[in-house]
Design a protein around this motif. Structure first.
Motif, short mmCIF file in Angstrom:
data_model
loop_
_atom_site.label_atom_id
_atom_site.label_comp_id
_atom_site.label_asym_id
_atom_site.label_seq_id
_atom_site.Cartn_x
_atom_site.Cartn_y
_atom_site.Cartn_z
N MET A 64 0.85 -1.20 0.00
CA MET A 64 0.00 0.00 0.00
C MET A 64 0.88 1.24 0.00
O MET A 64 1.81 1.35 0.80
N ASP A 65 0.59 2.18 -0.89
CA ASP A 65 1.36 3.41 -0.94
C ASP A 65 1.03 4.28 0.26
O ASP A 65 -0.10 4.36 0.71
N ARG A 66 2.04 4.98 0.76
CA ARG A 66 1.85 5.87 1.89
C ARG A 66 1.39 7.23 1.39
O ARG A 66 1.98 7.83 0.49
N ASP A 67 0.30 7.73 1.99
CA ASP A 67 -0.22 9.05 1.64
C ASP A 67 0.14 10.03 2.74
O ASP A 67 0.58 9.67 3.82
N THR A 68 -0.05 11.30 2.45
CA THR A 68 0.17 12.33 3.45
C THR A 68 -0.99 12.36 4.43
O THR A 68 -2.14 12.43 4.03
N PRO B 299 -20.44 -0.59 2.82
CA PRO B 299 -19.42 -1.49 2.25
C PRO B 299 -18.97 -2.56 3.24
O PRO B 299 -18.86 -2.30 4.45
N LEU B 300 -18.72 -3.76 2.73
CA LEU B 300 -18.04 -4.79 3.51
C LEU B 300 -16.55 -4.54 3.32
O LEU B 300 -15.97 -4.87 2.29
N VAL B 301 -15.95 -3.93 4.32
CA VAL B 301 -14.54 -3.54 4.23
C VAL B 301 -13.62 -4.75 4.39
O VAL B 301 -12.51 -4.78 3.86
N GLY B 302 -14.10 -5.75 5.12
CA GLY B 302 -13.26 -6.93 5.31
C GLY B 302 -14.00 -8.03 6.01
O GLY B 302 -15.12 -7.85 6.50
N TRP B 303 -13.38 -9.20 6.03
CA TRP B 303 -13.95 -10.30 6.80
C TRP B 303 -12.85 -11.22 7.29
O TRP B 303 -11.78 -11.32 6.69
N LEU B 304 -13.11 -11.84 8.42
CA LEU B 304 -12.16 -12.71 9.08
C LEU B 304 -12.81 -14.07 9.29
O LEU B 304 -13.92 -14.14 9.83
N PRO B 305 -12.17 -15.15 8.86
CA PRO B 305 -12.79 -16.47 9.05
C PRO B 305 -12.76 -16.91 10.51
O PRO B 305 -12.07 -16.31 11.34
N ARG B 306 -13.51 -17.95 10.79
CA ARG B 306 -13.46 -18.54 12.13
C ARG B 306 -12.03 -18.97 12.43
O ARG B 306 -11.33 -19.51 11.58
N ASP C 266 -8.39 -2.67 0.55
CA ASP C 266 -7.48 -1.54 0.65
C ASP C 266 -8.08 -0.26 0.07
O ASP C 266 -7.82 0.84 0.56
N LYS C 267 -8.89 -0.40 -0.99
CA LYS C 267 -9.49 0.79 -1.59
C LYS C 267 -10.45 1.47 -0.62
O LYS C 267 -10.52 2.71 -0.57
N ALA C 268 -11.19 0.68 0.14
CA ALA C 268 -12.11 1.26 1.13
C ALA C 268 -11.32 2.01 2.20
O ALA C 268 -11.74 3.06 2.67
N TRP C 269 -10.15 1.46 2.57
CA TRP C 269 -9.33 2.15 3.56
C TRP C 269 -8.83 3.49 3.00
O TRP C 269 -8.90 4.52 3.68
#
Length: 433
Positions: free
Chosen positions: A1-5, A168-175, A211-214
């Motif tokens: 991921m590129d670092r932004d200001t 938006p579903l930003v992410g998910w974590l499995p069991r 990452d785009k949602a972030w």
């Protein structure tokens, strides 16, 4: 991921405890860190255990944000300092998003931080959308999206995503086959978790994250008022602090304040039978888990003798919760076995299965109220009269007792030192109490 200001920030919240906020926050912190971002994590509300684990996940100290205990101005300074120094700020909420007063939602709205909702989807699919919309609209809050936890797989994640509609579903974590273990006061201590680094890496690897949602999140403002100067009233004084698995409940802000007041901090381990440093001008015994280390503390003859000697010399001693338990006459563990403690404070501590105290409180002092909280699973029976009682912020009723025996000040109350530096200085001998 590129670092932004600038730094992007989210408050990781849920509908209740047990949804997986800490696991998701730790996974996200480690994932962003491994992508080359500078990450800072905060914890909303009084807590000691979760911040220890989140510090390991993020590689940086975890400070507390609480609108009442810490105060709006200091919270703002912490956040804006982090925004100048880092790329990503994660704030783990407490209990449910709207629980308590002030709540995690109040904190998010105060500082304009969007919320990332963690929802345990293990026993539902489409209903996830209803929960998410309720969390968003009840306050309302700015909901950045959802991270679904304990998801069965891609198909399950797809059903969850469809149910969210405009969220938006930003992410998910499995069991997790090996979830983060728990203890009565939160997570176990990080050093007690075998293979913790590998576990954190595994959580980060398994977190499906957009990452785009972030990167679509707004950058947090960086302007903030200057930190207030602290008088060096402890200049030249050495404060000895117990620090090990039995005495581990230490707010980083408390230690920072002592150093800002000029104190030299010396750490020692009662569990290792280390004596109080001989040059100590004051002693701080923080909370922790003495009940899990009764035998070692009972057999720590050098530690016990040294704290008795310090007390006999009228060295100021501040004992909080677990620290108080360790200087009582005896501690009876959960199995009913009594262990002799240091005996500075008359009375007996007994562990119990139910909570003995919980919540935000303020302790009155000659310098004004000292803010903090209480959380313990024991009862203290003592003939010593209470010198003062804290006040429960929820009801205004009487809270934890504070005891004074010679130079010892002891209570179940955990103080947040920056809420009243003069009071803390007085307790540690820096000013007349």
């Amino acid at each position: 991921m590129d670092r932004d200001t600038g730094a992007r920030a989210v408050l990781v919240a849920a509908m209740a405890s047990g949804q997986g906020k800490t696991s998701v926050t730790a996974a996200l912190a480690r994932k962003l860190l491994r992508q080359g971002l500078r990450v800072r994590v905060f914890k909303c509300g009084p807590d000691f255990i979760d911040p220890m684990l989140l510090e390991r996940a993020s590689g940086a100290p975890v400070h507390t944000l609480d609108l009442w205990m810490v105060g709006i101005d200091e919270c703002r300074r912490h956040l804006h300092d982090a925004a100048r120094e880092t790329d990503a700020i994660l704030i783990e909420g407490v209990m449910g998003l709207y629980d308590g007063s002030p709540s995690a939602a109040d904190l998010a709205r105060e500082f304009g931080v969007p919320v990332l909702a963690v929802i345990d989807a293990s026993a539902m699919a489409q209903t996830t959308g209803a929960v998410a919309r309720g969390l968003r609209d009840y306050g309302p809050v700015d909901l950045a999206g959802v991270v679904a936890n304990r998801v069965a797989g891609e198909r399950h994640a797809g059903m969850v995503a469809s149910s969210l509609r405009d969220i938006p579903l930003v992410g998910w974590l499995p069991r997790q086959e090996r979830p983060l273990p728990e203890r009565h006061l939160g997570l176990v201590l990080p050093d007690e978790v075998e293979g913790l680094e590998a576990l954190l890496d595994k959580l980060a690897d398994e977190l499906h994250f957009n990452d785009k949602a972030w990167k679509a999140l707004p950058v947090l403002a960086q302007s903030a008022p200057e930190w207030q100067d602290v008088e060096p009233v402890l200049e030249g004084r050495t404060v000895a602090i117990a620090r090990d698995a039995a005495f581990c409940f230490l707010y980083p802000a408390n230690l920072d304040l002592l150093e800002k007041m000029g104190a030299s901090l010396r750490y020692f381990s009662p569990l290792a039978d280390e004596p109080v440093p001989g040059d100590a001008d004051a002693v701080f015994l923080p909370g922790g888990y003495p009940e899990l280390h009764c035998e070692a503390l009972a057999q720590a003859a050098h530690w016990q003798a040294s704290i008795r000697d310090a007390h006999a010399r009228s060295t100021p001693i501040l004992a909080e919760c677990g620290g108080m338990m360790a200087v009582a006459e005896g501690l009876t563990d959960k199995d009913g076995k009594r262990w002799p403690m240091a005996g500075l404070l008359p009375g007996e501590v007994r562990m119990q299965p139910r909570l003995g105290g919980l919540g935000a409180q303020a302790m009155p002092t000659a310098q004004g109220p000292l803010r903090g909280h209480t959380f313990h699973y024991s009862h203290f029976d003592t003939p010593a009269p209470a010198q003062a009682h804290a006040v429960k912020t929820s009801t205004g009723s009487e809270g934890e007792a504070q005891y004074r025996v010679g130079s010892l000040t002891a209570s179940y109350f955990h103080a947040y030192f920056p809420s009243n530096p003069p009071a803390v200085a007085a307790l540690l001998g820096g000013a007349a109490p």
